[in-house]
Scaffold this motif. Structure first.
Motif, PDB file in Angstrom:
ATOM      1  N   THR A  29      62.084  55.015  25.823  1.00  0.00           N
ATOM      2  CA  THR A  29      60.906  55.830  25.533  1.00  0.00           C
ATOM      3  C   THR A  29      59.952  55.033  24.650  1.00  0.00           C
ATOM      4  N   GLY A  30      58.685  55.360  24.745  1.00  0.00           N
ATOM      5  CA  GLY A  30      57.660  54.683  23.950  1.00  0.00           C
ATOM      6  C   GLY A  30      56.292  54.964  24.541  1.00  0.00           C
ATOM      7  N   ASN A  31      55.304  54.246  24.055  1.00  0.00           N
ATOM      8  CA  ASN A  31      53.930  54.419  24.540  1.00  0.00           C
ATOM      9  C   ASN A  31      53.583  53.322  25.532  1.00  0.00           C
ATOM     10  N   ASP A  32      52.839  53.699  26.566  1.00  0.00           N
ATOM     11  CA  ASP A  32      52.324  52.740  27.545  1.00  0.00           C
ATOM     12  C   ASP A  32      53.424  51.884  28.175  1.00  0.00           C
ATOM     13  N   LEU A  33      54.459  52.523  28.682  1.00  0.00           N
ATOM     14  CA  LEU A  33      55.576  51.795  29.283  1.00  0.00           C
ATOM     15  C   LEU A  33      55.494  51.762  30.804  1.00  0.00           C
ATOM     16  N   GLY A  41      58.162  52.400  41.119  1.00  0.00           N
ATOM     17  CA  GLY A  41      59.425  52.148  40.442  1.00  0.00           C
ATOM     18  C   GLY A  41      60.035  50.785  40.711  1.00  0.00           C
ATOM     19  N   GLU A  42      59.260  49.875  41.315  1.00  0.00           N
ATOM     20  CA  GLU A  42      59.807  48.567  41.671  1.00  0.00           C
ATOM     21  C   GLU A  42      60.191  47.740  40.444  1.00  0.00           C
ATOM     22  N   ALA A  43      59.359  47.750  39.410  1.00  0.00           N
ATOM     23  CA  ALA A  43      59.683  46.990  38.191  1.00  0.00           C
ATOM     24  C   ALA A  43      60.918  47.581  37.512  1.00  0.00           C
ATOM     25  N   LEU A  44      61.016  48.907  37.514  1.00  0.00           N
ATOM     26  CA  LEU A  44      62.173  49.577  36.920  1.00  0.00           C
ATOM     27  C   LEU A  44      63.454  49.216  37.670  1.00  0.00           C
ATOM     28  N   ALA A  45      63.392  49.171  38.982  1.00  0.00           N
ATOM     29  CA  ALA A  45      64.567  48.784  39.781  1.00  0.00           C
ATOM     30  C   ALA A  45      64.989  47.349  39.459  1.00  0.00           C
ATOM     31  N   GLN A  48      66.564  47.282  35.987  1.00  0.00           N
ATOM     32  CA  GLN A  48      67.926  47.809  36.051  1.00  0.00           C
ATOM     33  C   GLN A  48      68.876  46.778  36.643  1.00  0.00           C
ATOM     34  N   MET A  49      68.468  46.102  37.702  1.00  0.00           N
ATOM     35  CA  MET A  49      69.324  45.103  38.342  1.00  0.00           C
ATOM     36  C   MET A  49      69.643  43.958  37.382  1.00  0.00           C
ATOM     37  N   ILE A  50      68.616  43.454  36.701  1.00  0.00           N
ATOM     38  CA  ILE A  50      68.825  42.351  35.763  1.00  0.00           C
ATOM     39  C   ILE A  50      69.713  42.790  34.602  1.00  0.00           C
ATOM     40  N   THR A  51      69.451  43.968  34.063  1.00  0.00           N
ATOM     41  CA  THR A  51      70.258  44.480  32.952  1.00  0.00           C
ATOM     42  C   THR A  51      71.706  44.663  33.392  1.00  0.00           C
ATOM     43  N   ARG A  52      71.898  45.219  34.574  1.00  0.00           N
ATOM     44  CA  ARG A  52      73.252  45.423  35.100  1.00  0.00           C
ATOM     45  C   ARG A  52      73.968  44.085  35.273  1.00  0.00           C
ATOM     46  N   MET A  53      73.264  43.071  35.763  1.00  0.00           N
ATOM     47  CA  MET A  53      73.873  41.751  35.948  1.00  0.00           C
ATOM     48  C   MET A  53      74.289  41.134  34.611  1.00  0.00           C
ATOM     49  N   SER A  56      77.260  43.157  33.213  1.00  0.00           N
ATOM     50  CA  SER A  56      78.451  42.878  34.032  1.00  0.00           C
ATOM     51  C   SER A  56      79.043  41.517  33.694  1.00  0.00           C
ATOM     52  N   GLN A  57      78.182  40.540  33.481  1.00  0.00           N
ATOM     53  CA  GLN A  57      78.657  39.200  33.132  1.00  0.00           C
ATOM     54  C   GLN A  57      79.357  39.220  31.770  1.00  0.00           C
ATOM     55  N   LYS A  58      78.786  39.932  30.813  1.00  0.00           N
ATOM     56  CA  LYS A  58      79.385  40.025  29.480  1.00  0.00           C
ATOM     57  C   LYS A  58      80.726  40.754  29.519  1.00  0.00           C
ATOM     58  N   LEU A  59      80.849  41.768  30.390  1.00  0.00           N
ATOM     59  CA  LEU A  59      82.083  42.558  30.481  1.00  0.00           C
ATOM     60  C   LEU A  59      83.123  41.946  31.419  1.00  0.00           C
ATOM     61  N   ASN A  60      82.696  40.955  32.187  1.00  0.00           N
ATOM     62  CA  ASN A  60      83.566  40.345  33.210  1.00  0.00           C
ATOM     63  C   ASN A  60      84.016  41.360  34.263  1.00  0.00           C
ATOM     64  N   ARG A  61      83.174  42.346  34.524  1.00  0.00           N
ATOM     65  CA  ARG A  61      83.401  43.335  35.581  1.00  0.00           C
ATOM     66  C   ARG A  61      82.073  44.001  35.891  1.00  0.00           C
ATOM     67  N   MET A  62      82.002  44.640  37.042  1.00  0.00           N
ATOM     68  CA  MET A  62      80.765  45.307  37.440  1.00  0.00           C
ATOM     69  C   MET A  62      80.492  46.491  36.512  1.00  0.00           C
ATOM     70  N   ALA A  63      79.313  46.516  35.932  1.00  0.00           N
ATOM     71  CA  ALA A  63      78.924  47.597  35.024  1.00  0.00           C
ATOM     72  C   ALA A  63      78.198  48.689  35.795  1.00  0.00           C
ATOM     73  N   SER A  64      78.578  49.918  35.528  1.00  0.00           N
ATOM     74  CA  SER A  64      77.881  51.063  36.096  1.00  0.00           C
ATOM     75  C   SER A  64      76.827  51.473  35.076  1.00  0.00           C
ATOM     76  N   LEU A  65      75.585  51.119  35.376  1.00  0.00           N
ATOM     77  CA  LEU A  65      74.513  51.232  34.398  1.00  0.00           C
ATOM     78  C   LEU A  65      73.238  51.716  35.071  1.00  0.00           C
ATOM     79  N   VAL A  66      72.553  52.645  34.420  1.00  0.00           N
ATOM     80  CA  VAL A  66      71.263  53.134  34.908  1.00  0.00           C
ATOM     81  C   VAL A  66      70.239  52.927  33.800  1.00  0.00           C
ATOM     82  N   VAL A  67      69.097  52.361  34.147  1.00  0.00           N
ATOM     83  CA  VAL A  67      67.990  52.194  33.209  1.00  0.00           C
ATOM     84  C   VAL A  67      66.879  53.137  33.655  1.00  0.00           C
ATOM     85  N   ASP A  68      66.387  53.946  32.726  1.00  0.00           N
ATOM     86  CA  ASP A  68      65.299  54.869  33.044  1.00  0.00           C
ATOM     87  C   ASP A  68      64.222  54.755  31.960  1.00  0.00           C
TER      88      ASP A  68
END
Length: 140
Positions: A29-33, A41-45, A48-53, A56-68
């Motif tokens: 949340t914030g202003n002008d995001l 929603g292409e930038a958001l997708a 989310q993909m980059i954040t999930r990657m 997942s790399q840090k956890l050494n397993r696939m992360a189930s993660l949603v960015v909104d």
């Protein structure tokens, strides 16, 4: 990225993500995001993909993660449900097939689920790749 935002981390509900387990949701949340959401929603997708990657790399397993961002996904889902119901009424009234614009798989799924129990309309996905779209068809 040069703008201020807050991130709230919360557990998601089963079904918030395509994965089997309930995801962790990052609510930004914030202003002008709007730049984080992008066109349709292409930038958001991508975010989310980059954040999930990364996670997942840090956890050494696939992360189930949603960015909104600013509840965009919730608003978009409600908008798609409303669109589906409105168009279903038109299909039922006019008796003609209606094709929606091409959309990503998770958005097509929202349309299919919104109309799965509709008494007069059924849905099918038609097309290939980025041009795949939902078509509403009157039931016979």
């Amino acid at each position: 990225l040069g703008f201020k935002a807050s991130i709230n981390v919360r557990p998601g509900a089963k079904g918030d993500d395509e994965e089997g387990e309930p995801p962790v949701v990052l609510d930004i949340t914030g202003n002008d995001l709007g730049i984080l959401i992008g066109r349709k929603g292409e930038a958001l997708a991508a975010l989310q993909m980059i954040t999930r990657m990364i996670v997942s790399q840090k956890l050494n397993r696939m992360a189930s993660l949603v960015v909104d961002v600013e509840q965009y996904k919730q608003r978009r889902e409600q908008s798609l449900r409303n669109l589906a119901l409105r168009l279903a009424e038109q299909v039922q009234f006019k008796g003609r097939t209606v094709a929606l614009e091409a959309m990503p798989p998770h958005e097509r799924r929202i349309i299919h689920l919104a109309l799965r129990d509709h008494p007069a309309v059924t849905t099918v996905s038609i097309g290939e790749g980025d041009q795949r779209r939902v078509t509403l068809v009157p039931k016979k």
